[in-house]
Design an enzyme around this catalytic site. Structure first.
Site, PDB file in Angstrom:
ATOM      1  N   LYS A  32     -26.217 -10.862  21.891  1.00 16.50           N
ATOM      2  CA  LYS A  32     -25.914 -11.736  22.867  1.00 16.50           C
ATOM      3  C   LYS A  32     -25.685 -11.267  24.202  1.00 16.50           C
ATOM      4  O   LYS A  32     -24.961 -10.293  24.190  1.00 16.50           O
ATOM      5  CB  LYS A  32     -24.747 -12.821  22.682  1.00 16.50           C
ATOM      6  CG  LYS A  32     -24.583 -13.768  23.549  1.00 16.50           C
ATOM      7  CD  LYS A  32     -23.182 -14.773  23.231  1.00 16.50           C
ATOM      8  CE  LYS A  32     -21.938 -13.830  23.873  1.00 16.50           C
ATOM      9  NZ  LYS A  32     -21.654 -13.849  25.260  1.00 16.50           N
ATOM     10  N   ASP A  59     -27.317 -15.902  26.996  1.00 20.59           N
ATOM     11  CA  ASP A  59     -25.917 -16.866  27.022  1.00 20.59           C
ATOM     12  C   ASP A  59     -25.463 -17.104  28.639  1.00 20.59           C
ATOM     13  O   ASP A  59     -24.622 -16.327  29.150  1.00 20.59           O
ATOM     14  CB  ASP A  59     -24.901 -16.351  26.364  1.00 20.59           C
ATOM     15  CG  ASP A  59     -23.544 -17.185  26.636  1.00 20.59           C
ATOM     16  OD1 ASP A  59     -23.660 -18.307  26.637  1.00 20.59           O
ATOM     17  OD2 ASP A  59     -22.506 -16.518  26.324  1.00 20.59           O
ATOM     18  N   LYS A  61     -25.516 -20.350  30.039  1.00 23.43           N
ATOM     19  CA  LYS A  61     -24.558 -21.596  30.099  1.00 23.43           C
ATOM     20  C   LYS A  61     -24.881 -22.221  31.731  1.00 23.43           C
ATOM     21  O   LYS A  61     -24.348 -22.648  32.435  1.00 23.43           O
ATOM     22  CB  LYS A  61     -23.310 -21.337  30.174  1.00 23.43           C
ATOM     23  CG  LYS A  61     -22.587 -20.847  28.927  1.00 23.43           C
ATOM     24  CD  LYS A  61     -21.067 -20.528  29.026  1.00 23.43           C
ATOM     25  CE  LYS A  61     -20.606 -19.901  27.670  1.00 23.43           C
ATOM     26  NZ  LYS A  61     -20.827 -18.519  27.668  1.00 23.43           N
ATOM     27  N   ASP A  64     -26.469 -27.316  36.252  1.00 21.84           N
ATOM     28  CA  ASP A  64     -26.837 -27.515  37.683  1.00 21.84           C
ATOM     29  C   ASP A  64     -27.815 -28.944  37.698  1.00 21.84           C
ATOM     30  O   ASP A  64     -27.909 -29.556  36.714  1.00 21.84           O
ATOM     31  CB  ASP A  64     -27.749 -26.573  38.385  1.00 21.84           C
ATOM     32  CG  ASP A  64     -27.631 -26.358  39.852  1.00 21.84           C
ATOM     33  OD1 ASP A  64     -27.416 -27.368  40.542  1.00 21.84           O
ATOM     34  OD2 ASP A  64     -27.383 -25.212  40.370  1.00 21.84           O
ATOM     35  N   THR A 122     -14.981 -22.587  23.359  1.00 15.94           N
ATOM     36  CA  THR A 122     -13.986 -22.283  22.214  1.00 15.94           C
ATOM     37  C   THR A 122     -12.711 -21.893  22.970  1.00 15.94           C
ATOM     38  O   THR A 122     -11.624 -21.537  22.358  1.00 15.94           O
ATOM     39  CB  THR A 122     -14.284 -21.368  21.212  1.00 15.94           C
ATOM     40  OG1 THR A 122     -14.955 -20.103  21.967  1.00 15.94           O
ATOM     41  CG2 THR A 122     -15.476 -21.786  20.494  1.00 15.94           C
ATOM     42  N   ARG A 214     -15.391  -8.977  20.236  1.00 20.18           N
ATOM     43  CA  ARG A 214     -14.184  -8.132  20.259  1.00 20.18           C
ATOM     44  C   ARG A 214     -14.153  -7.375  18.876  1.00 20.18           C
ATOM     45  O   ARG A 214     -13.421  -6.367  18.932  1.00 20.18           O
ATOM     46  CB  ARG A 214     -13.326  -8.472  21.104  1.00 20.18           C
ATOM     47  CG  ARG A 214     -13.354  -8.562  22.477  1.00 20.18           C
ATOM     48  CD  ARG A 214     -12.538  -9.230  23.520  1.00 20.18           C
ATOM     49  NE  ARG A 214     -12.493 -10.665  23.341  1.00 20.18           N
ATOM     50  CZ  ARG A 214     -12.016 -11.698  24.202  1.00 20.18           C
ATOM     51  NH1 ARG A 214     -11.372 -11.022  25.385  1.00 20.18           N
ATOM     52  NH2 ARG A 214     -12.263 -12.829  24.023  1.00 20.18           N
TER      53      ARG A 214
END
Length: 241
Positions: A32, A59, A61, A64, A122, A214
Site C-alpha cells: 500500500k 491509498d 483517499k 473533492d 478505523t 506497524r
C-alpha cells in the site's frame, strides 16, 4: 483479485521504503502506497514498485468535487495500480465520477484498477462520529450504509474495519471487496487505530484484503512478522522464506 496481505509502506521517501523491502526479503509482496510516500515521490514510486512485481494499493483517499476526482482518476488509471480509493463521504456523484475516470483513463481492458471507497476511518469511533462529525446513528450501521451506496454507484469495494466486513458482504454481495486496515498481531500495540483485529479474526469475519503496517514495519523481525500475519490469515504460500 485473490485475498492478499498488503504491506503499508508508510515511509517518508523511496530510499527508506526500498531499503526496508530489500533488507527484510519482502520483494514482490503486495504493498500500500499512501499519501506520505506518493506526495514525496510521485508516479515514479509506482513504476519502481511495478518493476519489482509488487501489487499496489494506492491509498490517496480522494475527496473533492466530482469533476476534479474524475479527472484525477483518469490520470491515476494510467499508472496501472491494482486498487485506488476515495472517501465515500464525497457522495454518490463523486464515486460515479471516480469510476468514470478510471474506466476512461485505462489503457487495458483486461486489467482495470479497482475503485475502493473509504467508509469510516478505523481511527474513528462512535463518539468522534457523533460528537465531532455530527453524524447521528450507530457507527456500524452508517458504515454499512456508506458501503451500500458506494456499491450502487460503481465502487468495487470498501475500506472498512473488520467488525463491519461480514455485514457489508451480506448487504453488498460476496464479490464486493472488503479491505480492512487496523490489523494487529496479538503482541503489538493499537497505536492510533481504535477498531482493530487480528488476521485470524479478519479471516473469520469477511475480510478479503488486509492492510498491515506497524505490526510488521516496527517489528524486531519484520519478515517473520509478515509471515506470522500470513500464517494467521491462512496464506503461508504467498511468501517463501
Amino acid at each position: 483479485m485473490n485475498p492478499s496481505i498488503y504491506l503499508a509502506l508508510d515511509f517518508p521517501a523511496w530510499e527508506e521504503a526500498n531499503l526496508f523491502i530489500e533488507r527484510n526479503g519482502l520483494q514482490g509482496v503486495p504493498v500500500k502506497v499512501g499519501m506520505e510516500l506518493f506526495y514525496r515521490e510521485g508516479p515514479a514510486v509506482i513504476e519502481r514498485l511495478k518493476e519489482n512485481n509488487h501489487e499496489i494499493f494506492l491509498d490517496l483517499k480522494l475527496h473533492d468535487i466530482p469533476t476534479t476526482v474524475m479527472r484525477a482518476m483518469r490520470n491515476i488509471a494510467t499508472l496501472g495500480v491494482d486498487m485506488v480509493n476515495v472517501h465515500a463521504l464525497g457522495g454518490s456523484e463523486m464515486i460515479q465520477g471516480a469510476k468514470e475516470g478510471l474506466l476512461s483513463g485505462s489503457h487495458s481492458s483486461s486489467r482495470q484498477t479497482k475503485l475502493i471507497a473509504v467508509t469510516m476511518l478505523t481511527s474513528m469511533d462512535q463518539a468522534v462520529m457523533n460528537m465531532e462529525l455530527l453524524i447521528p446513528g450507530d457507527l456500524q450501521a452508517n458504515t454499512v450504509h456508506f458501503a451500500q451506496f458506494a456499491a450502487e454507484n460503481g465502487a468495487d469495494g470498501v475500506v472498512c474495519s473488520v467488525h463491519e466486513a461480514k455485514q457489508i458482504k451480506s448487504v453488498c454481495g460476496p464479490s464486493f471487496l472488503t479491505v480492512t486496515p487496523g490489523i494487529r498481531l496479538m503482541d503489538t500495540e493499537n497505536n492510533d487505530q481504535k477498531r482493530v483485529a487480528t488476521p485470524q479474526f479478519a479471516r473469520e469475519n469477511g475480510s478479503d484484503i488486509l492492510v498491515v503496517g506497524r505490526s510488521v514495519t516496527q517489528a524486531t523481525n519484520p519478515k517473520q512478522a509478515y509471515l506470522q500475519v500470513l500464517q494467521e490469515w491462512g496464506n503461508e504460500h504467498e511468501l517463501k522464506s
